[in-house]
Design an enzyme around this catalytic site. Structure first.
Site, PDB file in Angstrom:
ATOM      1  CG  HIS A   7      -5.652   2.086   5.715  1.00 31.13           C
ATOM      2  ND1 HIS A   7      -4.893   2.800   6.337  1.00 31.13           N
ATOM      3  CD2 HIS A   7      -4.739   0.802   4.717  1.00 31.13           C
ATOM      4  CE1 HIS A   7      -3.736   2.483   6.788  1.00 31.13           C
ATOM      5  NE2 HIS A   7      -3.173   1.065   5.593  1.00 31.13           N
ATOM      6  N   GLY A  58       2.450   2.056  10.724  1.00 30.93           N
ATOM      7  CA  GLY A  58       4.016   2.376  10.082  1.00 30.93           C
ATOM      8  C   GLY A  58       4.088   3.519  11.407  1.00 30.93           C
ATOM      9  CD  GLU A 113      -3.209  -3.431   7.118  1.00 32.56           C
ATOM     10  OE1 GLU A 113      -1.887  -2.480   6.773  1.00 32.56           O
ATOM     11  OE2 GLU A 113      -3.961  -1.838   7.252  1.00 32.56           O
ATOM     12  N   GLY A 123       3.167  -1.594   4.274  1.00 33.68           N
ATOM     13  CA  GLY A 123       3.061   0.192   3.954  1.00 33.68           C
ATOM     14  C   GLY A 123       4.395   0.467   3.439  1.00 33.68           C
ATOM     15  N   GLY A 124       4.969   0.726   4.676  1.00 36.62           N
ATOM     16  CA  GLY A 124       6.025   1.001   4.262  1.00 36.62           C
ATOM     17  C   GLY A 124       6.503   1.139   3.678  1.00 36.62           C
ATOM     18  CD  GLU A 166      -2.632   5.665   7.405  1.00 35.76           C
ATOM     19  OE1 GLU A 166      -2.913   5.174   5.800  1.00 35.76           O
ATOM     20  OE2 GLU A 166      -1.375   4.596   7.274  1.00 35.76           O
ATOM     21  CG  ASN A 201      -1.606   1.107   1.333  1.00 32.31           C
ATOM     22  OD1 ASN A 201      -1.800   2.116  -0.176  1.00 32.31           O
ATOM     23  ND2 ASN A 201      -2.728   1.402   2.267  1.00 32.31           N
ATOM     24  CD1 TRP A 202       3.436   0.751  -2.875  1.00 32.38           C
ATOM     25  CD2 TRP A 202       3.595   1.901  -4.664  1.00 32.38           C
ATOM     26  NE1 TRP A 202       3.475   0.545  -3.670  1.00 32.38           N
ATOM     27  CE2 TRP A 202       4.102   0.949  -5.190  1.00 32.38           C
ATOM     28  CE3 TRP A 202       3.843   2.698  -5.563  1.00 32.38           C
ATOM     29  CZ2 TRP A 202       4.900   0.719  -5.696  1.00 32.38           C
ATOM     30  CZ3 TRP A 202       4.410   2.958  -6.941  1.00 32.38           C
ATOM     31  CH2 TRP A 202       4.853   1.722  -7.439  1.00 32.38           C
ATOM     32  CE  LYS A 203       0.221   3.431   4.659  1.00 32.36           C
ATOM     33  NZ  LYS A 203       0.126   3.353   5.754  1.00 32.36           N
ATOM     34  CB  SER A 249       5.309  -1.955  11.968  1.00 29.58           C
ATOM     35  OG  SER A 249       4.174  -0.535  12.322  1.00 29.58           O
TER      36      SER A 249
HETATM   37  C1  PEP Z   1      -0.132   0.243   5.916  1.00 32.95           C
HETATM   38  O1  PEP Z   1      -0.429   0.876   5.610  1.00 32.95           O
HETATM   39  O2  PEP Z   1      -1.138  -0.881   5.957  1.00 32.95           O
HETATM   40  C2  PEP Z   1       0.980  -0.434   7.356  1.00 32.95           C
HETATM   41  C3  PEP Z   1       1.229  -2.037   7.358  1.00 32.95           C
HETATM   42  O3  PEP Z   1       1.857   0.516   7.084  1.00 32.95           O
HETATM   43  P1  PEP Z   1       3.348  -0.299   8.181  1.00 32.95           P
HETATM   44  O4  PEP Z   1       3.453  -1.800   7.070  1.00 32.95           O
HETATM   45  O5  PEP Z   1       4.260   1.465   7.444  1.00 32.95           O
HETATM   46  O6  PEP Z   1       2.965  -0.179   8.758  1.00 32.95           O
END
Ligand code: PEP
Length: 249
Positions: A94, A172, A166, A233-234, A96, A9-11, A212
């Site tokens: 998600h 994050g 999640e 994500g990251g 966010e 997920n590049w957000k 994470s």
């Molecule tokens: C996400 O946003 O779905 C996520 C899992 O982010 P991160 O891996 O950065 O925690």
């Protein structure tokens, strides 16, 4: 056997040329696992990503969509718009989106139905907040998120649903659920699905962990029997890291 999936997920990251660069870097990586790989760039870069990955096994997916077919919803994107550019999978729910854009379970129930009506698959995200876990309410919260957003579906619809657990406190933050915490919750999720739809549906739905996941912890998390991959994500913004995670399955 359940499909193993790693989705990035590049957000709201990566402009047009950065997206091209990252896709080139991803295309140069070699995959040694049999995981299905997905990436979710931002809306404006979806058509170029689809084109660039036309002959690749990496699927380009969307980060969100609206619940209406079309109409006066300024700034929104519909399922049929995504379909018209060859996007067949969408991330919904998600944390966010829930936190910053006030998406409710009721909105998500409508979005899921709209995606399925347009023959799209859904990566459905859910998970508890830190306070829920501190007060031992995590299972109750997760159960109600599933019930409110998904339990209007028919058993057959689950062929097009991927679940992504999640925990909000791990997204994050650099803090990850332990492999045992992830396994316990994934087993609970499967049990919850089984109680409504039966063992066949529960045993065949892929449940991803997100929060994470990094190259250093992916293998241990993915080794758990009810963890079928990850939503990343990251670490999905670096081709090497992402493919180390893909190959950790
Ligand atoms: C996400 O946003 O779905 C996520 C899992 O982010 P991160 O891996 O950065 O925690």
């Amino acid at each position: 056997m359940r499909t193993k999936i790693v989705a990035g997920n590049w957000k709201m990251n990566m402009n047009f040329s950065e997206t091209k660069d990252l896709i080139n870097a991803l295309s140069a990586q070699s995959q040694t696992s049999d995981a299905k790989v997905m990436i979710a760039p931002t809306y404006t870069n979806l058509p170029s990503a689809v084109e660039a990955l036309e002959n690749s096994s990496i699927e380009v997916i969307a980060q969100n969509m609206h619940f209406a077919e079309n109409g006066a919803y300024t700034g929104e994107i519909s399922a049929s718009m995504l379909k018209s550019i060859d996007i067949s999978t969408v991330i919904l729910g998600h944390s966010e989106r829930r936190a910053y854009f006030n998406e409710t379970d009721a909105d998500l129930a409508k979005k899921v139905s709209q995606a399925l009506a347009n023959e799209m698959a859904v990566v459905f995200c859910f998970g508890e907040e830190l306070e829920d876990r501190k007060s031992s309410q995590e299972e109750a919260v997760v159960k109600s998120q599933l019930k409110n957003a998904l339990f209007h579906l028919e058993a057959d619809d689950f062929k097009h649903i991927v679940l992504a657990y999640e925990p909000v406190w791990a997204i994050g933050t650099g803090e990850t659920a332990s492999p045992e915490q992830a396994q316990d919750m994934h087993a609970f999720i499967r049990k919850t699905i089984a109680s409504k739809y039966g063992d066949e549906v529960a045993d065949s739905v892929s449940i991803l962990y997100g929060g994470s996941v990094k190259p250093g912890n992916a293998q241990e998390i993915f080794s758990k029997p009810d963890v079928d991959g990850g939503l990343i994500g990251g670490a999905s913004l670096k081709a090497d890291d992402f493919f180390t995670i893909v190959n950790a399955i």
